[in-house]
Design a protein around this motif. Structure first.
Motif, PDB file in Angstrom:
ATOM      1  N   ILE A  61       0.847  -1.193   0.000  1.00 25.76           N
ATOM      2  CA  ILE A  61       0.000   0.000   0.000  1.00 25.76           C
ATOM      3  C   ILE A  61       0.887   1.250   0.000  1.00 25.76           C
ATOM      4  O   ILE A  61       0.516   2.295   0.513  1.00 25.76           O
ATOM      5  CB  ILE A  61      -0.998   0.032   1.181  1.00 25.76           C
ATOM      6  N   LEU A  62       2.063   1.112  -0.603  1.00 25.03           N
ATOM      7  CA  LEU A  62       2.953   2.265  -0.749  1.00 25.03           C
ATOM      8  C   LEU A  62       2.411   3.237  -1.790  1.00 25.03           C
ATOM      9  O   LEU A  62       1.798   2.826  -2.789  1.00 25.03           O
ATOM     10  CB  LEU A  62       4.344   1.809  -1.188  1.00 25.03           C
ATOM     11  N   TYR A  63       2.645   4.516  -1.572  1.00 27.17           N
ATOM     12  CA  TYR A  63       2.373   5.489  -2.625  1.00 27.17           C
ATOM     13  C   TYR A  63       3.611   5.573  -3.511  1.00 27.17           C
ATOM     14  O   TYR A  63       4.417   4.639  -3.539  1.00 27.17           O
ATOM     15  CB  TYR A  63       1.951   6.837  -2.026  1.00 27.17           C
ATOM     16  N   ASN A  64       3.762   6.656  -4.289  1.00 24.81           N
ATOM     17  CA  ASN A  64       4.828   6.708  -5.291  1.00 24.81           C
ATOM     18  C   ASN A  64       6.192   6.962  -4.659  1.00 24.81           C
ATOM     19  O   ASN A  64       6.711   8.071  -4.677  1.00 24.81           O
ATOM     20  CB  ASN A  64       4.521   7.788  -6.346  1.00 24.81           C
ATOM     21  N   ARG A  65       6.772   5.905  -4.107  1.00 25.45           N
ATOM     22  CA  ARG A  65       8.075   5.966  -3.460  1.00 25.45           C
ATOM     23  C   ARG A  65       9.043   5.023  -4.185  1.00 25.45           C
ATOM     24  O   ARG A  65       8.610   4.047  -4.809  1.00 25.45           O
ATOM     25  CB  ARG A  65       7.973   5.548  -1.992  1.00 25.45           C
ATOM     26  N   PRO A  66      10.355   5.253  -4.063  1.00 24.49           N
ATOM     27  CA  PRO A  66      11.316   4.338  -4.688  1.00 24.49           C
ATOM     28  C   PRO A  66      11.143   2.891  -4.237  1.00 24.49           C
ATOM     29  O   PRO A  66      11.349   1.958  -5.025  1.00 24.49           O
ATOM     30  CB  PRO A  66      12.669   4.902  -4.240  1.00 24.49           C
ATOM     31  N   GLU A  67      10.737   2.689  -2.972  1.00 24.39           N
ATOM     32  CA  GLU A  67      10.575   1.328  -2.468  1.00 24.39           C
ATOM     33  C   GLU A  67       9.485   0.568  -3.222  1.00 24.39           C
ATOM     34  O   GLU A  67       9.507  -0.658  -3.282  1.00 24.39           O
ATOM     35  CB  GLU A  67      10.246   1.355  -0.973  1.00 24.39           C
ATOM     36  N   TYR A  68       8.521   1.303  -3.786  1.00 21.03           N
ATOM     37  CA  TYR A  68       7.490   0.648  -4.592  1.00 21.03           C
ATOM     38  C   TYR A  68       8.129  -0.064  -5.785  1.00 21.03           C
ATOM     39  O   TYR A  68       7.784  -1.201  -6.112  1.00 21.03           O
ATOM     40  CB  TYR A  68       6.467   1.688  -5.070  1.00 21.03           C
ATOM     41  N   ASN A  86      -4.684   0.095  -3.280  1.00 20.90           N
ATOM     42  CA  ASN A  86      -4.849   1.543  -3.167  1.00 20.90           C
ATOM     43  C   ASN A  86      -4.548   2.017  -1.748  1.00 20.90           C
ATOM     44  O   ASN A  86      -5.176   1.571  -0.780  1.00 20.90           O
ATOM     45  CB  ASN A  86      -6.284   1.925  -3.545  1.00 20.90           C
ATOM     46  N   TYR A  87      -3.579   2.913  -1.619  1.00 20.08           N
ATOM     47  CA  TYR A  87      -3.186   3.409  -0.290  1.00 20.08           C
ATOM     48  C   TYR A  87      -4.243   4.321   0.327  1.00 20.08           C
ATOM     49  O   TYR A  87      -4.119   4.716   1.492  1.00 20.08           O
ATOM     50  CB  TYR A  87      -1.844   4.131  -0.361  1.00 20.08           C
ATOM     51  N   ARG A  88      -5.281   4.633  -0.432  1.00 16.47           N
ATOM     52  CA  ARG A  88      -6.371   5.430   0.131  1.00 16.47           C
ATOM     53  C   ARG A  88      -7.450   4.552   0.771  1.00 16.47           C
ATOM     54  O   ARG A  88      -8.381   5.059   1.391  1.00 16.47           O
ATOM     55  CB  ARG A  88      -6.990   6.298  -0.966  1.00 16.47           C
ATOM     56  N   TYR A  89      -7.332   3.252   0.628  1.00 18.13           N
ATOM     57  CA  TYR A  89      -8.320   2.347   1.191  1.00 18.13           C
ATOM     58  C   TYR A  89      -8.266   2.342   2.719  1.00 18.13           C
ATOM     59  O   TYR A  89      -7.214   2.537   3.330  1.00 18.13           O
ATOM     60  CB  TYR A  89      -8.084   0.921   0.702  1.00 18.13           C
ATOM     61  N   ARG A  90      -9.420   2.066   3.291  1.00 17.21           N
ATOM     62  CA  ARG A  90      -9.511   1.832   4.720  1.00 17.21           C
ATOM     63  C   ARG A  90      -9.090   0.379   5.014  1.00 17.21           C
ATOM     64  O   ARG A  90      -8.957  -0.443   4.115  1.00 17.21           O
ATOM     65  CB  ARG A  90     -10.932   2.078   5.221  1.00 17.21           C
ATOM     66  N   ALA A  91      -8.911   0.077   6.300  1.00 18.91           N
ATOM     67  CA  ALA A  91      -8.398  -1.239   6.684  1.00 18.91           C
ATOM     68  C   ALA A  91      -9.271  -2.382   6.165  1.00 18.91           C
ATOM     69  O   ALA A  91      -8.758  -3.401   5.690  1.00 18.91           O
ATOM     70  CB  ALA A  91      -8.267  -1.318   8.201  1.00 18.91           C
ATOM     71  N   GLY A  92     -10.579  -2.223   6.254  1.00 15.51           N
ATOM     72  CA  GLY A  92     -11.472  -3.284   5.785  1.00 15.51           C
ATOM     73  C   GLY A  92     -11.337  -3.537   4.293  1.00 15.51           C
ATOM     74  O   GLY A  92     -11.411  -4.696   3.844  1.00 15.51           O
ATOM     75  N   SER A 111       3.382   5.565   8.007  1.00 12.71           N
ATOM     76  CA  SER A 111       2.254   6.490   8.160  1.00 12.71           C
ATOM     77  C   SER A 111       0.916   5.772   8.051  1.00 12.71           C
ATOM     78  O   SER A 111      -0.109   6.292   8.490  1.00 12.71           O
ATOM     79  CB  SER A 111       2.336   7.600   7.117  1.00 12.71           C
ATOM     80  N   LEU A 112       0.905   4.578   7.474  1.00 14.30           N
ATOM     81  CA  LEU A 112      -0.326   3.791   7.356  1.00 14.30           C
ATOM     82  C   LEU A 112      -0.242   2.535   8.227  1.00 14.30           C
ATOM     83  O   LEU A 112      -0.865   1.523   7.928  1.00 14.30           O
ATOM     84  CB  LEU A 112      -0.568   3.404   5.893  1.00 14.30           C
ATOM     85  N   GLY A 113       0.531   2.639   9.299  1.00 17.13           N
ATOM     86  CA  GLY A 113       0.716   1.487  10.167  1.00 17.13           C
ATOM     87  C   GLY A 113      -0.573   0.968  10.765  1.00 17.13           C
ATOM     88  O   GLY A 113      -0.779  -0.250  10.867  1.00 17.13           O
ATOM     89  N   PRO A 226      -1.060   7.704  -9.394  1.00 14.62           N
ATOM     90  CA  PRO A 226      -0.465   6.662  -8.549  1.00 14.62           C
ATOM     91  C   PRO A 226       0.061   5.485  -9.375  1.00 14.62           C
ATOM     92  O   PRO A 226      -0.545   5.080 -10.366  1.00 14.62           O
ATOM     93  CB  PRO A 226      -1.633   6.233  -7.653  1.00 14.62           C
ATOM     94  N   LEU A 227       1.179   4.912  -8.933  1.00 10.71           N
ATOM     95  CA  LEU A 227       1.775   3.781  -9.635  1.00 10.71           C
ATOM     96  C   LEU A 227       0.883   2.547  -9.611  1.00 10.71           C
ATOM     97  O   LEU A 227       1.095   1.619 -10.387  1.00 10.71           O
ATOM     98  CB  LEU A 227       3.132   3.444  -9.015  1.00 10.71           C
TER      99      LEU A 227
END
Length: 533
Positions: A61-68, A86-92, A111-113, A226-227
């Motif tokens: 659920i990474l956004y556009n980062r090198p680690e992606y 999608n990193y905008r999704y909720r946990a469910g 940040s999305l821990g 988004p990637l």
């Protein structure tokens, strides 16, 4: 042509030009050798520590980062299917996709821990955390620690691996489209090598030679979308396949002024947008600045991209705009290419593997006025992961050929171009995101004050459509719209939340349970106009 494998090709590039920039962000530059080292370390962890291999899946659920990009490379190198959620999704929502795709690993930013922990709870899913300023994720292994331990990826990637690309589709819950990794660079040969004007290579060594050559201007791609979206994903991996450099706006929320600074500072030559929702603020930022003099191409797909915005972009530089009609399930079906404002209005030209089908699913002659369903019979995915029934419904075997038919009707103009007439479905396409009304209706109906609900799309000049709803209260209740939207916001991604909610005493369903949707849409449009005024 034989099919080079992404991982094998990238390894060849990393060996040949180890110091060439692979990924650039505001925080620094990652060389090809560094990207290879990080991907190798993660591949070792997935394979040796967690036991993943061919046929397994890992999610991020990474956004556009090198680690992606390192994650994608690591998965492909050992035959694990990468799954971008999608990193905008909720946990469910994240949890549902982890279960649906049988993912055994989730890579998440700190940040999305909270989302990652809740989504993976009880599933036995291993967590890898990428530090972006949040608190460490309990039970997760830190990405930086994996990188410090090092590792090696296989010299040659295993064949038979998959890429699982989630699409909202037209059937409700997102479905993973399963692509064979071995055929991906064949399916994408035009968008990879054709975009730089060279013949697709026949061998891996030829592909490496093209990528490391200094005979042409190096491609520097900045994906504004988004990637996890198919076009951004394929164009970005294609840029790496030709030895190019990726510039990332490595933040969860788009700051177009910052993105424009990155474009100018790092000499981006190719931009990836999602229609007007990104192209319009890009044009505004470039108009405030000094234009787009170094950009030679802008690529978009799956979203309304108006001629007015294209005209503004053409005025900002000598660039080509490629507006693709494609889907996660196949294509591209058609290209709308303009090289200057003189080419407007843009016309969609069918690709060689695209066809029009009549109601009996027979190919028809592309003559003036011909009306048919758009289909595609080129290289196609295997189908939907874990859903043979939906696969058979979407990927059709017709008279010896396999087609994908997304449901869009078109009228031929007789010159190889088509006029899209729309899809006979209720899906709302808002800002490039597909929203299935039934999912939003279920969230609305879960509120105790809502007795009935219907969700639909309204035209919007920027987002293409906005999610809208009409609701009726339970007997004796009053609906507080702001509280209702807060209730929905806790359950669904923000882009799924209705931007307009009409409250009616009754939705006046017919005896068959149908609502008069044209009437409700007209009323909603009037309410929106009145509110705007």
């Amino acid at each position: 042509m034989s099919a080079p494998h992404y991982s094998d090709l990238w390894q060849g590039i990393a060996r040949a030009v180890p110091d060439r920039p692979a990924v650039i962000t505001a925080d620094g530059t990652t060389s090809w050798s560094r990207l290879h080292a990080e991907a190798s370390a993660l591949a070792r962890h997935l394979r040796d520590d967690l036991g993943l291999g061919l046929g397994d899946a890992a999610a991020t659920i990474l956004y556009n980062r090198p680690e992606y990009l390192a994650f994608t490379w690591a998965c492909l190198s050992i035959g694990v299917a990468p799954v971008a959620v999608n990193y905008r999704y909720r946990a469910g929502e994240v949890r549902a996709l982890l279960v649906d795709s049988d993912c055994r690993v989730l890579v998440a930013p700190t940040s999305l821990g909270g989302v990652a922990s809740e989504a993976a709870d009880g599933l036995g899913t291993a967590l890898v955390s990428v530090d972006d300023g949040g608190d460490e994720i309990p039970g997760a292994i830190a990405y930086r620690d994996l990188v410090a331990r090092g590792g090696r990826m296989p010299a040659t990637a295993p064949r038979g691996a998959e890429l699982r690309l989630y699409t909202g589709g037209t059937t409700g819950a997102p479905k993973a489209v399963v692509w064979e990794v071995d055929t991906l660079l064949v399916a994408r040969r035009q968008s990879t090598w054709g975009m730089i004007g060279v013949e697709p290579p026949e061998t891996l060594s030829e592909a490496v030679s093209i990528a490391v050559s200094d005979d042409r201007r190096r491609v520097v791609t900045l994906p504004l979308s988004p990637l996890l979206h198919g076009t951004a994903q394929s164009t970005t991996t294609g840029t790496l396949a030709i030895g190019g450099t990726i510039v990332l706006h490595a933040r969860p929320r788009m700051d177009m002024d910052e993105a424009y600074r990155l474009i100018r500072e790092h000499g981006a030559t190719r931009l990836i947008v999602a229609g007007d929702v990104l192209a319009l603020p890009l044009a505004e930022a470039a108009e405030r600045g000094d234009g787009l003099p170094g950009v030679d191409s802008i690529v978009s797909s799956g979203m309304r991209f108006s001629d007015d915005v294209k005209r503004r972009l053409h005025a900002l530089g000598d660039l080509t705009i490629v507006d693709m009609f494609a889907s996660s399930e196949g294509g591209p079906y058609a290209f709308g290419t303009t090289r200057s404002a003189a080419d407007l209005p843009a016309r969609l030209v069918l690709t060689p593997d695209a066809v029009l089908l009549d109601e009996d699913l027979r190919e028809i002659t592309i003559e003036p006025g011909a009306l048919g369903l758009v289909g595609y019979r080129g290289i196609l995915p295997r189908g939907y992961y874990g859903d043979p029934a939906k696969t058979a419904e979407t990927f059709l075997a017709i008279r010896g050929h396999r087609y994908v038919v997304p449901g869009d009707w078109a009228r031929a103009r007789g010159d190889g171009t088509i006029e899209l007439l729309g899809r006979l479905s209720a899906v709302v396409n808002t800002g490039g995101e597909k929203v299935f009304p039934a999912e939003v209706e279920a969230a609305l109906l879960a509120h105790p004050d809502v007795d009935d609900a219907v969700v639909f799309g309204l035209p919007d000049p920027r987002f293409g459509e906005i999610v809208s709803a009409a609701v009726a209260p339970t007997p004796g209740a009053e609906i507080d719209v702001s509280r209702l939207l807060s209730f929905v916001d806790d359950r669904l991604a923000g882009y799924k939340k209705p931007r307009l909610v009409m409250v009616r005493a009754s939705l006046e369903r017919s005896g068959a349970g149908k609502v008069d949707l044209p009437r409700l849409k007209a009323e909603a449009a009037r309410e929106r106009e009145a509110a705007t005024a």
